[in-house]
Write a protein that holds these residues in place. Sequence first.
Motif, PDB file in Angstrom:
ATOM      1  N   SER A 154       0.658  -1.244  -0.182  1.00 21.71           N
ATOM      2  CA  SER A 154       0.044  -0.133  -0.032  1.00 21.71           C
ATOM      3  C   SER A 154       0.756   1.109  -0.001  1.00 21.71           C
ATOM      4  CB  SER A 154      -0.919   0.074   1.206  1.00 21.71           C
ATOM      5  OG  SER A 154      -0.318  -0.178   2.441  1.00 21.71           O
ATOM      6  N   LEU A 155       0.345   2.236  -0.890  1.00 20.12           N
ATOM      7  CA  LEU A 155       1.332   3.569  -0.954  1.00 20.12           C
ATOM      8  C   LEU A 155       0.459   4.499  -0.543  1.00 20.12           C
ATOM      9  CD1 LEU A 155       2.887   2.692  -4.569  1.00 20.12           C
ATOM     10  CD2 LEU A 155       3.682   2.375  -2.366  1.00 20.12           C
ATOM     11  N   TYR A 156       1.067   5.259   0.306  1.00 16.50           N
ATOM     12  CA  TYR A 156       0.387   6.381   0.982  1.00 16.50           C
ATOM     13  C   TYR A 156       0.710   7.997   0.282  1.00 16.50           C
ATOM     14  CZ  TYR A 156      -0.690   2.352   3.974  1.00 16.50           C
ATOM     15  OH  TYR A 156      -1.005   1.201   4.285  1.00 16.50           O
ATOM     16  N   LYS A 157      -0.223   8.962   0.485  1.00 18.05           N
ATOM     17  CA  LYS A 157       0.397  10.240   0.371  1.00 18.05           C
ATOM     18  C   LYS A 157       0.953  10.719   1.624  1.00 18.05           C
ATOM     19  CE  LYS A 157      -2.749  11.813  -3.395  1.00 18.05           C
ATOM     20  NZ  LYS A 157      -3.906  12.779  -3.699  1.00 18.05           N
ATOM     21  N   GLN A 158       2.088  11.075   1.706  1.00 12.13           N
ATOM     22  CA  GLN A 158       2.816  11.584   2.914  1.00 12.13           C
ATOM     23  C   GLN A 158       2.410  12.748   3.564  1.00 12.13           C
ATOM     24  OE1 GLN A 158       5.060   9.340   4.105  1.00 12.13           O
ATOM     25  NE2 GLN A 158       4.354   8.117   2.236  1.00 12.13           N
ATOM     26  N   ASP A 159       1.604  13.662   2.924  1.00  8.98           N
ATOM     27  CA  ASP A 159       0.923  15.021   3.327  1.00  8.98           C
ATOM     28  C   ASP A 159      -0.150  14.566   4.255  1.00  8.98           C
ATOM     29  OD1 ASP A 159      -0.110  14.469   1.178  1.00  8.98           O
ATOM     30  OD2 ASP A 159      -0.409  16.412   0.653  1.00  8.98           O
ATOM     31  N   SER A 160      -0.980  13.458   3.492  1.00  8.77           N
ATOM     32  CA  SER A 160      -2.379  13.200   4.256  1.00  8.77           C
ATOM     33  C   SER A 160      -2.608  11.783   4.902  1.00  8.77           C
ATOM     34  CB  SER A 160      -3.401  13.679   3.271  1.00  8.77           C
ATOM     35  OG  SER A 160      -3.210  12.548   2.055  1.00  8.77           O
ATOM     36  N   GLY A 161      -1.704  10.829   4.237  1.00 13.74           N
ATOM     37  CA  GLY A 161      -1.794   9.348   4.734  1.00 13.74           C
ATOM     38  C   GLY A 161      -3.002   8.685   3.859  1.00 13.74           C
TER      39      GLY A 161
END
Length: 199
Positions: A154-161
């Motif tokens: 799973s890959l997440y946006k680092q600013d929002s999760g």
Amino acid sequence: MATRLGETIASGMEDLIDLVETERELRDVWHWLPDEVSEFTIETWSEMTVTVAEPDSPYRPVNRFESFLQETTTFRFLRPEVALMEPCLDVLRQLIQDGVDITLVDRPSCHTYFFSTYPERSSEMVNRDNFTVLEHDELPPYGIGLLDDRVVISLYKQDSGAVQAVIDTDAPTVHEWAESMYAFFEGEARPPTSGSVVK
């Protein structure tokens, strides 16, 4: 009727088209991939399915993950994150009730969120012998799930999760890597501290 040479060329073209499709899907999330995954062979990439969140379908990756979660008989996850697990909480609870062995290794803040937002449900879950939560302060920026013989990254946006993409595969090379990564962090993880768990 196709000749054997024609059949071979046609098969090769199908493989090439599959690789091009996989490359197109990976292109948007390439910079989020673990270094080890980006170094896998082209043949391994062709065995991966990439599900990316789109503006008109932001839950596509979560829905893909949930479809595997509903069918699994074992479940271990390194950094599952709130954005991935919260929509699947009912499924997770049902798996626990069904006796599926589950271990989640996540950051303390994620455990705090679930215990403060769903105190009764979370307490009920952690009191089951087949459900284990562990915490670690220095997890990788991506998640690794082991569901039976399938690996989910799973890959997440680092600013929002938010969940940007989910990659799933049953390729043995990826499974070996995922098992190794999971085992390393699980070995260093600890049970939640009293500050992470709201009784």
